[in-house]
Every structure is written in structure tokens, then in C-alpha cells.
Design a protein around this motif. Sequence first.
Motif, short mmCIF file in Angstrom:
data_model
loop_
_atom_site.label_atom_id
_atom_site.label_comp_id
_atom_site.label_asym_id
_atom_site.label_seq_id
_atom_site.Cartn_x
_atom_site.Cartn_y
_atom_site.Cartn_z
N ILE A 1 -5.88 4.92 17.45
CA ILE A 1 -4.61 4.24 17.24
C ILE A 1 -4.25 4.30 15.77
O ILE A 1 -5.01 3.85 14.90
CB ILE A 1 -4.69 2.76 17.70
N VAL B 1 -1.20 3.36 12.95
CA VAL B 1 -0.04 2.51 12.72
C VAL B 1 0.66 2.96 11.46
O VAL B 1 0.05 3.01 10.38
CB VAL B 1 -0.44 1.02 12.60
N THR C 1 3.22 2.04 8.75
CA THR C 1 3.75 0.79 8.23
C THR C 1 3.92 0.86 6.72
O THR C 1 3.25 1.66 6.06
CB THR C 1 2.80 -0.38 8.59
N ILE D 1 5.08 5.03 19.67
CA ILE D 1 5.66 3.76 20.10
C ILE D 1 6.46 3.14 18.97
O ILE D 1 5.95 2.90 17.87
CB ILE D 1 4.56 2.80 20.55
N MET E 1 8.22 -0.11 17.68
CA MET E 1 8.33 -1.55 17.86
C MET E 1 9.76 -1.96 17.50
O MET E 1 10.18 -1.80 16.37
CB MET E 1 7.31 -2.30 16.99
N TYR F 1 7.70 -6.15 26.73
CA TYR F 1 6.28 -5.83 26.90
C TYR F 1 5.65 -6.69 27.98
O TYR F 1 5.90 -7.89 28.07
CB TYR F 1 5.55 -6.06 25.57
N LEU G 1 -2.52 6.66 20.40
CA LEU G 1 -1.27 5.91 20.26
C LEU G 1 -0.87 5.90 18.79
O LEU G 1 -1.71 5.70 17.91
CB LEU G 1 -1.44 4.46 20.75
N PHE H 1 1.92 3.89 16.41
CA PHE H 1 2.92 2.83 16.33
C PHE H 1 3.75 2.99 15.07
O PHE H 1 3.22 3.24 13.98
CB PHE H 1 2.24 1.45 16.30
N CYS I 1 6.20 0.91 12.69
CA CYS I 1 6.63 -0.45 12.37
C CYS I 1 7.77 -0.39 11.37
O CYS I 1 7.58 0.04 10.22
CB CYS I 1 5.48 -1.26 11.78
N GLU J 1 9.73 2.63 23.48
CA GLU J 1 10.27 1.55 22.64
C GLU J 1 9.85 0.23 23.26
O GLU J 1 10.08 -0.01 24.45
CB GLU J 1 11.80 1.61 22.56
N ALA K 1 3.19 -5.05 16.66
CA ALA K 1 2.24 -3.96 16.85
C ALA K 1 0.82 -4.52 17.00
O ALA K 1 0.04 -4.05 17.83
CB ALA K 1 2.31 -2.98 15.69
N ILE L 1 -1.53 -3.83 20.23
CA ILE L 1 -2.83 -3.19 20.03
C ILE L 1 -3.96 -4.06 20.57
O ILE L 1 -4.86 -3.58 21.26
CB ILE L 1 -3.04 -2.87 18.54
#
Length: 247
Positions: A3, A5, A7, A85, A87, A94, A108, A110, A112, A130, A145, A149
Motif C-alpha cells: 500500500i 499513499v 500525500t 484510489i 479519497m 465506503y 493499492l 491512495f 490524498c 473514488e 485514507a 487502510i
Amino acid sequence: MKIDVLTLFPEMFTGVFNSSILGKAQEKGIVKLQAINFRSYANNKHHTVDDYPYGGGGGMVLKPEPVFAAVEALCEQAEEAPRVILMCPQGERYTQRKAEELSAAKHLVFICGHYEGYDERIRKHLVTDEISVGDYVLTGGELPAMTVIDSVVRLLPGVLGNETSAVTDSYSTGLLEYPHYTRPAVFRDMKVPDELLSGHHGNIEKWRRQQSLVRTLERRPDLLETAELTEAERKWLADYKKMNNIE
């Protein structure tokens, strides 16, 4: 599972990723979690990631270049295309069912956001999903997120100490979870239900199922419209509603 992210505030994830269930899941090698500052993918000397919206209006909009570059870099390293994905409060609501779906993925990513929103080209040409965690707006996608997660990782085999825990959680069965009790059997004149003390597994399971039905009826009756119920359970629920004058 891996995963990643994307950000602007990776430091927000340090405590979350290294604590409790998520931390233990990483120690076991079940999941690899990484927070990446996509500002490092900006293509200008000032590392700008946002700009004014075309057409005017308040706020700033995330530029497409750094987000596209960051996702493409991750995809180049991936064995298979990840689920990307976004957010976003405009995304699908969700649910536990979505968590179960995402838990089957190998990778995955994400995204942000912050500021006013995303350049629409990110939404249209980059993301596969989304997701919104509710009908409200936060300052960024980091907290949502984290929520997603956590809910996904706990479903991975070997993460929870008791493999049945995730199966019986609220929403996993389509109903809210039944009440829980532990020792002492009597606390300040409040007694644990006799069924749970009986040692009769059949009676315990029956009590738990009926309590799930009651709790769902009282708190989220809308869930009963799509829950998979037996004819016997529908009859029991109808009798319960009649006995308690519930419409």
C-alpha cells in the motif's frame, strides 16, 4: 499486500502505520505500507503542486503533473497494475463490502488531496476508484485514507489474532454485530445474559443472531432491506416487531 499513499504530509502516517494492528501486520510481512510526498515529483524548481483554477473561484487546485508522475513511477515498479484510489467527498460511500473487495488486491495506491480539489484529469484518467468516508468535507484525504487502510489490512489473513473476528464484525454479515460481554458475570447487579453462560453453543449462536437482528432493527433498519435472512428469521423479526409495537 503493498500500500502506497501519495500525500503532502507523510509524517501524519508515521504513528498510524507503526502502531497496533498495522504495525504488527508489517512486522509479520503481511503488508508493506509507505507514505510518499508527491511534491518530490513536481516538475519545477519551486516544487509547486497546486495552482489557481481556470475560470476563477476560491482555493487552489492540485496540478496533474506531480500526481501522474508519482503514480506512473509506482506502476513501473509494480508486478501488476495497482488499484489507484482517490479519497474524495464525491466518491462512492465506503462500506465493509468495499473493504472486502480491496483486501483482495495485491497493490493499492491512495491519492490524498488538499486545497480546493484535484485537476479533473487526475480523476478521469488516472484513478480506478473514488471513495468517500461520509457526507462531509475534511481538509485533506489523509484521515480518510487511514480509515480505509486500517479497515482493509485487518481483513488480510494472519493480521488478526482470531480469524473469525473480521467475519462477525458489524456490516460483514449485512447486519450490525451482536452485543459482547466478559467477566465478571455480574457487575453492579447487571448480569450477563443466561444464554451466554449456558455453555450451549447452539443457543449462544441463536441468541447472537437474534441480537444482531434486533440491534440492526433498532439502529440501522435500512440494512434489513438487503440482508440475507432465512424465512425463520423473517418470521422471528416480524413477531418481535409486533410484540414491541414497532412499525
